[in-house]
Motif scaffolding. Structure first.
Motif, PDB file in Angstrom:
ATOM      1  N   ALA A   1       0.826  -1.210   0.000  1.00  0.00           N
ATOM      2  CA  ALA A   1       0.000   0.000   0.000  1.00  0.00           C
ATOM      3  C   ALA A   1       0.858   1.257   0.000  1.00  0.00           C
ATOM      4  O   ALA A   1       1.997   1.263   0.477  1.00  0.00           O
ATOM      5  CB  ALA A   1      -0.928   0.010   1.206  1.00  0.00           C
ATOM      6  N   THR A   2       0.276   2.334  -0.547  1.00  0.00           N
ATOM      7  CA  THR A   2       0.882   3.662  -0.514  1.00  0.00           C
ATOM      8  C   THR A   2      -0.130   4.624   0.089  1.00  0.00           C
ATOM      9  O   THR A   2      -1.296   4.637  -0.309  1.00  0.00           O
ATOM     10  CB  THR A   2       1.280   4.149  -1.917  1.00  0.00           C
ATOM     11  N   THR A   3       0.287   5.415   1.037  1.00  0.00           N
ATOM     12  CA  THR A   3      -0.622   6.341   1.709  1.00  0.00           C
ATOM     13  C   THR A   3      -0.904   7.557   0.832  1.00  0.00           C
ATOM     14  O   THR A   3      -0.203   7.833  -0.141  1.00  0.00           O
ATOM     15  CB  THR A   3      -0.035   6.804   3.044  1.00  0.00           C
ATOM     16  N   LYS A   4      -1.944   8.304   1.199  1.00  0.00           N
ATOM     17  CA  LYS A   4      -2.259   9.555   0.509  1.00  0.00           C
ATOM     18  C   LYS A   4      -1.128  10.556   0.681  1.00  0.00           C
ATOM     19  O   LYS A   4      -0.386  10.524   1.663  1.00  0.00           O
ATOM     20  CB  LYS A   4      -3.555  10.154   1.062  1.00  0.00           C
ATOM     21  N   LYS A   5      -1.019  11.452  -0.279  1.00  0.00           N
ATOM     22  CA  LYS A   5      -0.037  12.528  -0.176  1.00  0.00           C
ATOM     23  C   LYS A   5      -0.609  13.623   0.723  1.00  0.00           C
ATOM     24  O   LYS A   5      -1.663  14.177   0.433  1.00  0.00           O
ATOM     25  CB  LYS A   5       0.290  13.102  -1.550  1.00  0.00           C
ATOM     26  N   VAL A   6       0.107  13.901   1.805  1.00  0.00           N
ATOM     27  CA  VAL A   6      -0.362  14.876   2.780  1.00  0.00           C
ATOM     28  C   VAL A   6       0.783  15.810   3.148  1.00  0.00           C
ATOM     29  O   VAL A   6       1.938  15.395   3.230  1.00  0.00           O
ATOM     30  CB  VAL A   6      -0.879  14.176   4.060  1.00  0.00           C
ATOM     31  N   ARG A   7       0.446  17.075   3.350  1.00  0.00           N
ATOM     32  CA  ARG A   7       1.431  17.991   3.915  1.00  0.00           C
ATOM     33  C   ARG A   7       0.781  18.790   5.034  1.00  0.00           C
ATOM     34  O   ARG A   7      -0.395  19.141   4.981  1.00  0.00           O
ATOM     35  CB  ARG A   7       2.037  18.912   2.858  1.00  0.00           C
TER      36      ARG A   7
ATOM     37  N   LEU B   1      -1.165  27.898  14.080  1.00  0.00           N
ATOM     38  CA  LEU B   1      -0.433  27.857  12.817  1.00  0.00           C
ATOM     39  C   LEU B   1      -0.631  26.552  12.049  1.00  0.00           C
ATOM     40  O   LEU B   1      -0.004  26.351  11.017  1.00  0.00           O
ATOM     41  CB  LEU B   1       1.070  28.048  13.096  1.00  0.00           C
ATOM     42  N   TYR B   2      -1.512  25.684  12.545  1.00  0.00           N
ATOM     43  CA  TYR B   2      -1.654  24.370  11.916  1.00  0.00           C
ATOM     44  C   TYR B   2      -2.464  24.441  10.639  1.00  0.00           C
ATOM     45  O   TYR B   2      -3.575  25.006  10.606  1.00  0.00           O
ATOM     46  CB  TYR B   2      -2.308  23.392  12.881  1.00  0.00           C
ATOM     47  N   LYS B   3      -1.901  23.870   9.568  1.00  0.00           N
ATOM     48  CA  LYS B   3      -2.600  23.728   8.296  1.00  0.00           C
ATOM     49  C   LYS B   3      -2.280  22.349   7.745  1.00  0.00           C
ATOM     50  O   LYS B   3      -1.184  21.816   7.941  1.00  0.00           O
ATOM     51  CB  LYS B   3      -2.172  24.798   7.292  1.00  0.00           C
ATOM     52  N   ARG B   4      -3.267  21.759   7.064  1.00  0.00           N
ATOM     53  CA  ARG B   4      -3.108  20.427   6.493  1.00  0.00           C
ATOM     54  C   ARG B   4      -3.767  20.384   5.116  1.00  0.00           C
ATOM     55  O   ARG B   4      -4.845  20.956   4.919  1.00  0.00           O
ATOM     56  CB  ARG B   4      -3.737  19.381   7.409  1.00  0.00           C
ATOM     57  N   GLN B   5      -3.096  19.703   4.189  1.00  0.00           N
ATOM     58  CA  GLN B   5      -3.644  19.546   2.847  1.00  0.00           C
ATOM     59  C   GLN B   5      -3.451  18.112   2.386  1.00  0.00           C
ATOM     60  O   GLN B   5      -2.407  17.501   2.631  1.00  0.00           O
ATOM     61  CB  GLN B   5      -2.938  20.473   1.839  1.00  0.00           C
ATOM     62  N   GLU B   6      -4.471  17.562   1.749  1.00  0.00           N
ATOM     63  CA  GLU B   6      -4.352  16.276   1.056  1.00  0.00           C
ATOM     64  C   GLU B   6      -4.248  16.572  -0.431  1.00  0.00           C
ATOM     65  O   GLU B   6      -5.010  17.364  -0.978  1.00  0.00           O
ATOM     66  CB  GLU B   6      -5.554  15.381   1.334  1.00  0.00           C
ATOM     67  N   LEU B   7      -3.292  15.944  -1.091  1.00  0.00           N
ATOM     68  CA  LEU B   7      -3.059  16.182  -2.506  1.00  0.00           C
ATOM     69  C   LEU B   7      -3.288  14.894  -3.298  1.00  0.00           C
ATOM     70  O   LEU B   7      -3.172  13.783  -2.768  1.00  0.00           O
ATOM     71  CB  LEU B   7      -1.639  16.706  -2.748  1.00  0.00           C
ATOM     72  N   LYS B   8      -3.579  15.033  -4.561  1.00  0.00           N
ATOM     73  CA  LYS B   8      -3.796  13.870  -5.422  1.00  0.00           C
ATOM     74  C   LYS B   8      -2.450  13.341  -5.919  1.00  0.00           C
ATOM     75  O   LYS B   8      -1.489  14.066  -6.042  1.00  0.00           O
ATOM     76  CB  LYS B   8      -4.685  14.246  -6.607  1.00  0.00           C
TER      77      LYS B   8
ATOM     78  N   ALA C   1      14.264  12.386   9.103  1.00  0.00           N
ATOM     79  CA  ALA C   1      13.645  13.667   9.448  1.00  0.00           C
ATOM     80  C   ALA C   1      12.922  14.244   8.246  1.00  0.00           C
ATOM     81  O   ALA C   1      13.406  14.160   7.110  1.00  0.00           O
ATOM     82  CB  ALA C   1      14.711  14.651   9.927  1.00  0.00           C
ATOM     83  N   VAL C   2      11.769  14.869   8.510  1.00  0.00           N
ATOM     84  CA  VAL C   2      10.959  15.487   7.466  1.00  0.00           C
ATOM     85  C   VAL C   2      10.640  16.925   7.866  1.00  0.00           C
ATOM     86  O   VAL C   2      10.002  17.160   8.898  1.00  0.00           O
ATOM     87  CB  VAL C   2       9.642  14.717   7.240  1.00  0.00           C
ATOM     88  N   PRO C   3      11.070  17.924   7.078  1.00  0.00           N
ATOM     89  CA  PRO C   3      10.770  19.324   7.408  1.00  0.00           C
ATOM     90  C   PRO C   3       9.277  19.627   7.285  1.00  0.00           C
ATOM     91  O   PRO C   3       8.520  18.925   6.601  1.00  0.00           O
ATOM     92  CB  PRO C   3      11.562  20.112   6.338  1.00  0.00           C
ATOM     93  N   ALA C   4       8.856  20.680   7.957  1.00  0.00           N
ATOM     94  CA  ALA C   4       7.456  21.110   7.904  1.00  0.00           C
ATOM     95  C   ALA C   4       7.042  21.460   6.483  1.00  0.00           C
ATOM     96  O   ALA C   4       7.857  21.905   5.668  1.00  0.00           O
ATOM     97  CB  ALA C   4       7.257  22.316   8.823  1.00  0.00           C
ATOM     98  N   TRP C   5       5.756  21.250   6.186  1.00  0.00           N
ATOM     99  CA  TRP C   5       5.123  21.589   4.910  1.00  0.00           C
ATOM    100  C   TRP C   5       5.699  20.784   3.745  1.00  0.00           C
ATOM    101  O   TRP C   5       5.605  21.163   2.588  1.00  0.00           O
ATOM    102  CB  TRP C   5       5.208  23.083   4.619  1.00  0.00           C
ATOM    103  N   SER C   6       6.276  19.635   4.059  1.00  0.00           N
ATOM    104  CA  SER C   6       6.693  18.708   3.011  1.00  0.00           C
ATOM    105  C   SER C   6       5.525  17.790   2.670  1.00  0.00           C
ATOM    106  O   SER C   6       4.744  17.410   3.542  1.00  0.00           O
ATOM    107  CB  SER C   6       7.876  17.858   3.478  1.00  0.00           C
ATOM    108  N   ILE C   7       5.413  17.437   1.415  1.00  0.00           N
ATOM    109  CA  ILE C   7       4.407  16.455   0.995  1.00  0.00           C
ATOM    110  C   ILE C   7       4.962  15.067   1.285  1.00  0.00           C
ATOM    111  O   ILE C   7       6.063  14.724   0.864  1.00  0.00           O
ATOM    112  CB  ILE C   7       4.091  16.594  -0.503  1.00  0.00           C
ATOM    113  N   ILE C   8       4.207  14.279   2.040  1.00  0.00           N
ATOM    114  CA  ILE C   8       4.687  12.973   2.481  1.00  0.00           C
ATOM    115  C   ILE C   8       3.729  11.876   2.047  1.00  0.00           C
ATOM    116  O   ILE C   8       2.503  12.008   2.192  1.00  0.00           O
ATOM    117  CB  ILE C   8       4.814  12.910   4.017  1.00  0.00           C
ATOM    118  N   SER C   9       4.281  10.784   1.545  1.00  0.00           N
ATOM    119  CA  SER C   9       3.517   9.545   1.373  1.00  0.00           C
ATOM    120  C   SER C   9       4.441   8.379   1.672  1.00  0.00           C
ATOM    121  O   SER C   9       5.641   8.433   1.377  1.00  0.00           O
ATOM    122  CB  SER C   9       2.942   9.428  -0.042  1.00  0.00           C
ATOM    123  N   HIS C  10       3.889   7.344   2.297  1.00  0.00           N
ATOM    124  CA  HIS C  10       4.666   6.162   2.678  1.00  0.00           C
ATOM    125  C   HIS C  10       4.215   4.968   1.843  1.00  0.00           C
ATOM    126  O   HIS C  10       3.017   4.796   1.574  1.00  0.00           O
ATOM    127  CB  HIS C  10       4.464   5.819   4.149  1.00  0.00           C
TER     128      HIS C  10
END
Length: 374
Positions: A290-296, A367-374, A333-342
């Motif tokens: 499986a691959t997770t959704k792209k989220v930042r 300051l929290y913001k979240r986005q799901e990307l295609k 380590a993953v910096p803030a506002w990076s698009i991540i999928s596993h």
């Protein structure tokens, strides 16, 4: 013909080597009359003779003069101060455990736990310096050998520890002796006496996560050593400061057959909120293939692989895509506002990840913001 370095450029290169002056040059080139008119008016206000006023020499003199007055021009770095998107300084970085474990074991020969006070290899982001693993999170791998004691102390900084390997090690927090097993999360709240030791036969290794970077701009962190090596403690089997792995995995696996991904957010038993006001923890399950959704998110992470194999695809805020391959006990380590999928590359079973995050402070500051990307 070489570019003429003007007074403004000299000032910028000296004070702000990271800043470009291209935009400023464009303004002067396309709007010379407006600039000259404005500067001439300022000269008139100050009593200077506008007929002999030179835009270039006035600008040179201006930047030269202010350098000694403890002021700096905001307009030269405005895009850096108020950028169009989040701009963390840290970069994606991985620490494979198979590379670090031999070095960590060697440190046990080089220095004792008592001599080091805390025998830790700091995970330093290559774009920054210690204590930065991300812009807001410090992480390190700590080693305790059989029979050792890391002396008791307390500090303002909050700490959490994810146990990587070993058994029969312990952390004693304010009189509660907490035995450590792989996958446990042990908390050390601010200004709580604590020490570490091992009653087992092999090495104990855990991942430290602290909010130390916060104290680079809030310089109020300090520590106090206890008068003895150990703070008096008694064995505790039920503590809000010990969060075992088994119940966490049970929650992650509740819908394992129907959902390929799950996330668990650690909460404090005392108040049901994040583990602290600055940093907290989360665990994730990714099923085989499986691959997770792209989220930042406006959140940074220090991931640790509890078990499994796979990779994470990470796109930085600047658009640089990187793939981090991982397996059990690796950290990245993953910096803030990076698009991540596993992605879990196993043929069966699931991969499990733990992560230290800075979500509590980001949320509390609004300051929290979240986005799901295609």
């Amino acid at each position: 013909m070489g570019r003429i370095v003007r007074g403004h450029d000299q000032y910028m290169l000296k004070r702000y080597p990271f800043t470009t002056t291209t935009h400023h040059h464009h303004q002067l080139k396309t709007q010379p009359n407006k600039t000259q008119f404005t500067m001439a008016n300022r000269a008139n206000v100050s009593g200077a003779k506008s007929s002999t006023f030179s835009t270039l020499s006035t600008e040179d003199q201006f930047y030269t003069d202010i350098a000694s007055k403890n002021v700096e021009p905001l307009w030269t770095v405005l895009n850096k101060m108020v950028p169009p998107k989040p701009n963390p300084s840290s970069v994606v970085t991985a620490w494979p455990y198979e590379d670090l474990r031999p070095v960590l074991m060697q440190s046990g020969v080089v220095v004792s736990a008592e001599e080091a006070e805390r025998r830790v290899l700091m995970l330093v982001n290559p774009a920054m310096q210690a204590p930065y693993t991300t812009d807001t999170i410090y992480a390190g791998l700590q080693l305790i050998l059989p029979g050792e004691t890391a002396p008791a102390h307390r500090h303002v900084a909050f700490a959490l520890r994810f146990i990587v390997e070993g058994s029969r090690g312990f952390t004693a927090v304010e009189g509660q002796k907490l035995m450590m097993e792989r996958g446990d999360v042990i908390l050390t709240p601010s200004w709580h006496w604590h020490d570490h030791g091992s009653e087992g036969d092999g090495p104990m290794v855990w991942l430290d996560g602290l909010d130390l970077p916060v104290y680079r701009f809030l310089p109020v962190n300090f520590a106090e050593n206890y008068e003895e090596a150990r703070y008096p403690s008694e064995l505790s089997d039920n503590s809000n400061w010990k969060l075992p792995w088994a119940p966490v995995q049970a929650v992650l696996d509740e819908n394992k057959e129907t959902e390929t991904y799950a996330r668990y957010d650690y909460k404090s038993g005392e108040h049901g909120k994040h583990l602290s006001k600055t940093i907290s923890g989360q665990a994730e399950r990714i099923n085989a293939g499986a691959t997770t959704k792209k989220v930042r998110e406006t959140v940074s992470f220090v991931y640790h692989v509890y078990e499994g194999e796979g990779y994470s695809t990470i796109v930085s805020p600047e658009g640089k895509e990187e793939k981090v391959q991982w397996k059990g006990k690796d950290t990245f380590a993953v910096p803030a506002w990076s698009i991540i999928s596993h992605t879990c590359t196993q043929e069966c079973g699931s991969a499990y990840l733990f992560a230290v995050n800075d979500r509590p402070m980001v949320e509390s500051l609004g300051l929290y913001k979240r986005q799901e990307l295609k």
